[in-house]
Design an enzyme around this catalytic site. Structure first.
Site, PDB file in Angstrom:
ATOM      1  CD  GLU A   1      -1.521   0.664  -3.375  1.00  0.00           C
ATOM      2  OE1 GLU A   1      -0.979   1.436  -3.205  1.00  0.00           O
ATOM      3  OE2 GLU A   1      -2.226   0.383  -3.599  1.00  0.00           O
TER       4      GLU A   1
ATOM      5  CG  ASP B   1      43.686 -30.027  16.876  1.00  0.00           C
ATOM      6  OD1 ASP B   1      44.747 -30.202  17.249  1.00  0.00           O
ATOM      7  OD2 ASP B   1      43.503 -29.209  15.781  1.00  0.00           O
TER       8      ASP B   1
ATOM      9  CG  ASP C   1      -5.121   4.227  -0.230  1.00  0.00           C
ATOM     10  OD1 ASP C   1      -4.180   3.302  -0.122  1.00  0.00           O
ATOM     11  OD2 ASP C   1      -5.303   4.730  -0.981  1.00  0.00           O
TER      12      ASP C   1
ATOM     13  CG  ASP D   1      -1.715   1.135   0.903  1.00  0.00           C
ATOM     14  OD1 ASP D   1      -2.118   1.915   0.112  1.00  0.00           O
ATOM     15  OD2 ASP D   1      -2.639   1.000   2.312  1.00  0.00           O
TER      16      ASP D   1
ATOM     17  CB  SER E   1      41.175 -41.946  14.665  1.00  0.00           C
ATOM     18  OG  SER E   1      40.304 -41.646  15.751  1.00  0.00           O
TER      19      SER E   1
ATOM     20  CD  GLU F   1     -14.477  -4.703  -1.978  1.00  0.00           C
ATOM     21  OE1 GLU F   1     -15.441  -3.991  -2.730  1.00  0.00           O
ATOM     22  OE2 GLU F   1     -13.017  -3.237  -2.543  1.00  0.00           O
TER      23      GLU F   1
ATOM     24  CB  SER G   1     -17.573  -1.314  -3.716  1.00  0.00           C
ATOM     25  OG  SER G   1     -16.060  -1.586  -3.516  1.00  0.00           O
TER      26      SER G   1
ATOM     27  CG  HIS H   1      36.793 -32.884  11.979  1.00  0.00           C
ATOM     28  ND1 HIS H   1      37.120 -32.242  11.312  1.00  0.00           N
ATOM     29  CD2 HIS H   1      38.858 -33.272  11.655  1.00  0.00           C
ATOM     30  CE1 HIS H   1      38.959 -32.566  10.670  1.00  0.00           C
ATOM     31  NE2 HIS H   1      38.848 -32.923  11.121  1.00  0.00           N
TER      32      HIS H   1
ATOM     33  CE1 TYR I   1      15.341 -27.201 -14.668  1.00  0.00           C
ATOM     34  CE2 TYR I   1      15.206 -25.222 -15.346  1.00  0.00           C
ATOM     35  CZ  TYR I   1      15.433 -26.422 -16.003  1.00  0.00           C
ATOM     36  OH  TYR I   1      15.702 -26.728 -16.687  1.00  0.00           O
TER      37      TYR I   1
ATOM     38  CE  LYS J   1      39.732 -40.756  19.341  1.00  0.00           C
ATOM     39  NZ  LYS J   1      41.323 -40.159  19.241  1.00  0.00           N
TER      40      LYS J   1
END
Length: 751
Positions: free
Chosen positions: A161, A339, A154, A150, A515, A197, A188, A307, A700, A435
């Site tokens: 719009e 680490d 108004d 809008d 590991s 509406e 209307s 990791h 796509y 570990k």
């Protein structure tokens, strides 16, 4: 006028904290020791957008959506606030942390009272938006787009719009269609829509034809659904094992119309509401809680593992951060990596060695882990230590672990005797397992003989270092000195080198684990799958990404799960299909991060081989029928206003090689708002226990790669039959709030 429905207002009308937020106020924003500036923050009228501006220039006004907030944290609870502010501001400080990679905000209010109001108000608004019904979310979104369309304020919408509004909600229609829609609502005949509406226009837009068809087929009681009608639907379409009482409970829970509810009937709105709720979503509700046996030895479970947990971005120059650990733990991760390197001032640090990634103190990481370890899952957390420290700093590592984690750290085996297998997740609830390397055997803890204070472990036993590290080490000494204090607290996960299956069968104890770099593991999983499966029946295996993945990309974890590997470590900080699969597998069992492996991956004499698929109890041949019906409110992938998505849906099955397959729908041109496909697909799934199903939607593009819109992955065995909405997650694994896919699922025994 155009209804102004503010997202957070419904239950907060007149709430003091909300009014405080809407009035706004000054907060001190902290970025560094020298950068601390006052900014004005306030909540906008829609109750879901925060607005802030700089004091000096009124030009820089910015906003962020409340829906993007991950959490609001009180006090000096982030690295920056601890580092750049004094303890005296503890009560006035708070942080706003965002989903994904958006930088958080560290803020200081002018008083403790105000800080409480900011935090309390924000938390209320966040929880209100979370608790909105899907219909309400749609309503807010559409009406806010209408207000935006809008242009001349108004409170009326012209035909021009309307076109701009439709583009805004991701749908491009022909001039004729737009005009037809407009004329239909402009009762209307005055050339613009207003009042009732606009409401009629909203109803036409949000009408779901496919839901109408299903509803009308079962609503046999004066055009509404009685409890008996709903039961009929649940039994015939959803194939659920339910009674009339269950149908009544759904009406009680989800019917919005009080008159219908009083008559124990369900309107079309109530029915749509139910289809958007957990009961109507695609994944089995019973799997949302812990439903598996948690009393088996630890190595009988797949374990959600990360990791280089300390990294927020890539492996060469990205920041290391305690936040990265918190994010992984809150996503249900149960094995994190530390680490460790020598730091200055005698304090060990964590970072990616030989790179420009920033450093973070070991003790800060352990504190963050201790505070967040069991918020998502109460089951044990494995701390995988990659140790590059001098003996002195290793002693400090041991001290920090013992003092910060306290009695929750496993420092000796459970029970008084030498165990013969690993304990269960149930027995280890709320505990931390280290570990790492150990100087002696666990058995020595139960014998009289004492070991030396510190010894060396040959580097050859350490298969942890990534490729670059290996090259750099080769020029240095080949042995690593190990502090006895650190060695002694490695109990159930002693790191050893793998010398082949025969060797490990003879020499590797149940508490010793190897590991494997992804390439080596993938080769074993392909060429010696049954040997690998048997190896993993009484021992843990950890797999980690190759050092060449400097961008923190990931490898496909599925073949390694198929071979019974438990700790398949992925870069949690990277948004990618491999992380979607990890999220999908660990979606079940209460997001505990532990999933019990199928029985044939736990049986010593198993003949199972995912590659050759010999006959056996794993072959449960199922046929999966999927009908992709519609999607709703897909987000735009491009910021350009004119860019409307052309959605295509892909359905993929991941599992043993014979089951792995992908199908895709046609693409729908220029409609991300309510595209309809009605396309049917069929999949033959031989080993459903190991299969995952991934639904993804892409925009796509004929000339380049499709762009990702959203996805959802779940275990095949968690699929529910019937009509269901599939929630969609973005790249980072966060829910797209109003978007969804609507499908029909039917799983039957293959002929």
């Amino acid at each position: 006028e155009i209804p102004s429905v503010a997202a957070g207002k419904y239950s907060l009308e007149g709430d003091g904290d909300l009014q405080f937020l809407m009035k706004g106020g000054d907060l001190l924003k902290v970025r560094s020791g020298s950068w601390k500036k006052t900014r004005y923050y306030k909540l906008q009228e829609d109750c879901k957008t925060m607005w802030h501006e700089s004091k000096k220039t009124l030009k820089s006004k910015q906003t962020f959506s409340v829906e993007d907030i991950d959490e609001v944290r009180t006090g000096r609870q982030t690295e920056s606030l601890r580092k750049y502010t004094e303890e005296s501001v503890e009560g006035r400080a708070f942080s706003i942390l965002f989903k994904g990679r958006q930088k958080g905000l560290d803020l200081i209010a002018s008083s403790e009272e105000e800080a409480k109001k900011w935090v309390g108000g924000l938390e209320k608004v966040i929880s209100n938006i979370k608790n909105l019904t899907p219909q309400k979310k749609t309503e807010h979104w559409i009406y806010s787009c209408l207000r935006k369309a809008d242009k001349n304020f108004d409170n009326k919408i012209s035909q021009k719009e309307t076109k701009s509004f439709l583009r805004d909600i991701n749908i491009e229609v022909s001039e004729d269609y737009a005009e037809m829609l407009f004329q239909k609502c402009d009762k209307s005949k005055c050339g613009f829509l207003e009042g009732k509406e606009i409401e009629h226009f909203y109803e036409i837009l949000t009408q779901r034809e496919e839901i109408d068809v299903i509803y009308e087929e079962y609503a046999k009681t004066d055009g509404l659904m009685s409890a008996a009608d709903l039961l009929n639907f649940l039994l015939n379409e959803q194939k659920e094992d339910v009674s009339q009482n269950d149908a009544l409970q759904l009406i009680e829970k989800y019917e919005l119309d009080e008159n219908a509810k009083a008559k124990q009937q369900m309107t079309k709105d109530g029915f749509l509401m139910y289809l958007h709720q957990p009961e109507g979503l695609i994944s089995n509700l019973a799997h949302k809680r812990v439903y598996q046996d948690m009393n088996q030895p630890l190595n009988h479970y797949f374990i959600s593992s990360s990791h280089n947990t300390y990294l927020l971005e890539d492996q060469l120059k990205g920041p290391s951060s305690t936040e990265a650990y918190i994010k992984a733990l809150l996503k249900g991760c149960r094995c994190v990596e530390l680490d460790c390197w020598d730091g200055s001032d005698g304090e060990p640090v964590i970072y990616h060695g030989y790179t420009l990634t920033s450093k973070v103190l070991f003790k800060d990481v352990i504190k963050a882990i201790q505070e967040n370890a069991f918020k998502t899952s109460e089951y044990p957390l494995i701390l995988s230590l990659e140790n590059h420290c001098s003996v002195e700093q290793q002693k400090i590592i041991a001290q920090h672990l013992i003092s910060i984690l306290g009695s929750a750290l496993i420092t000796k085996p459970l029970g008084d005797q030498m165990p013969t297998c690993l304990p269960s997740p149930e027995e280890l609830k709320g505990r931390f397992i280290l570990k790492g390397k150990r100087l002696d055997k666990l058995e020595d803890m139960f014998s009289e003989s004492k070991t030396a204070d510190e010894e060396s472990v040959t580097e050859e036993e350490d298969d942890e270092g990534d490729e670059e590290d290996q090259e750099k080490k080769s020029s240095k000494t080949k042995s690593l000195k190990l502090a006895k204090e650190l060695s002694d607290i490695v109990i159930y996960c002693k790191s050893v080198h793998f010398h082949g299956f025969e060797d490990s069968q003879d020499k590797q104890s149940f508490y010793e684990m190897a590991s494997f770099k992804e390439g080596k593991a993938a080769k074993l999983a392909e060429e010696s799958a049954n040997d690998y499966i048997r190896h993993n029946i009484d021992k843990l295996s950890r797999i980690y990404p190759a050092g060449l993945r400097t961008d923190s990309s990931n490898y496909n974890p599925v073949p390694l799960w198929n071979a019974g590997c438990q700790i398949v470590a992925l870069n949690f900080q990277t948004a990618c299909p491999e992380m979607d699969l990890n999220r999908g597998l660990f979606l079940q069992n209460g997001q505990s991060g532990y999933n019990l492996k199928p029985s044939y991956l736990r049986d010593r004499d198993t003949k199972f081989d995912p590659i050759t698929l010999p006959d056996g109890p794993w072959l449960k041949n199922k046929t999966l029928h999927v009908m992709v019906i519609t999607a709703q409110q897909l987000p735009k992938v491009s910021e350009r206003k004119s860019s409307i998505v052309d959605p295509v849906v892909k359905v993929q099955v991941y599992g043993v090689p014979a089951d792995t397959t992908m199908v895709e729908t046609q693409y729908i041109e220029n409609n991300g708002f309510n595209p309809m496909w009605n396309e049917n697909f069929q999949f033959d799934v031989r080993v459903p226990d190991l299969a995952l199903v991934r639904f993804s939607i892409e925009d796509y593009d004929s000339s380049s790669n499709n762009e990702f819109i959203g996805q959802y992955t779940l275990p095949f065995n968690s699929l529910k039959n019937g009509y269901h909405h599939v929630p969609l997650l973005n790249k980072n694994g966060d829910h797209l709030s109003s978007a969804g896919l609507f499908v029909h699922i039917m799983v039957v025994d293959a002929e």
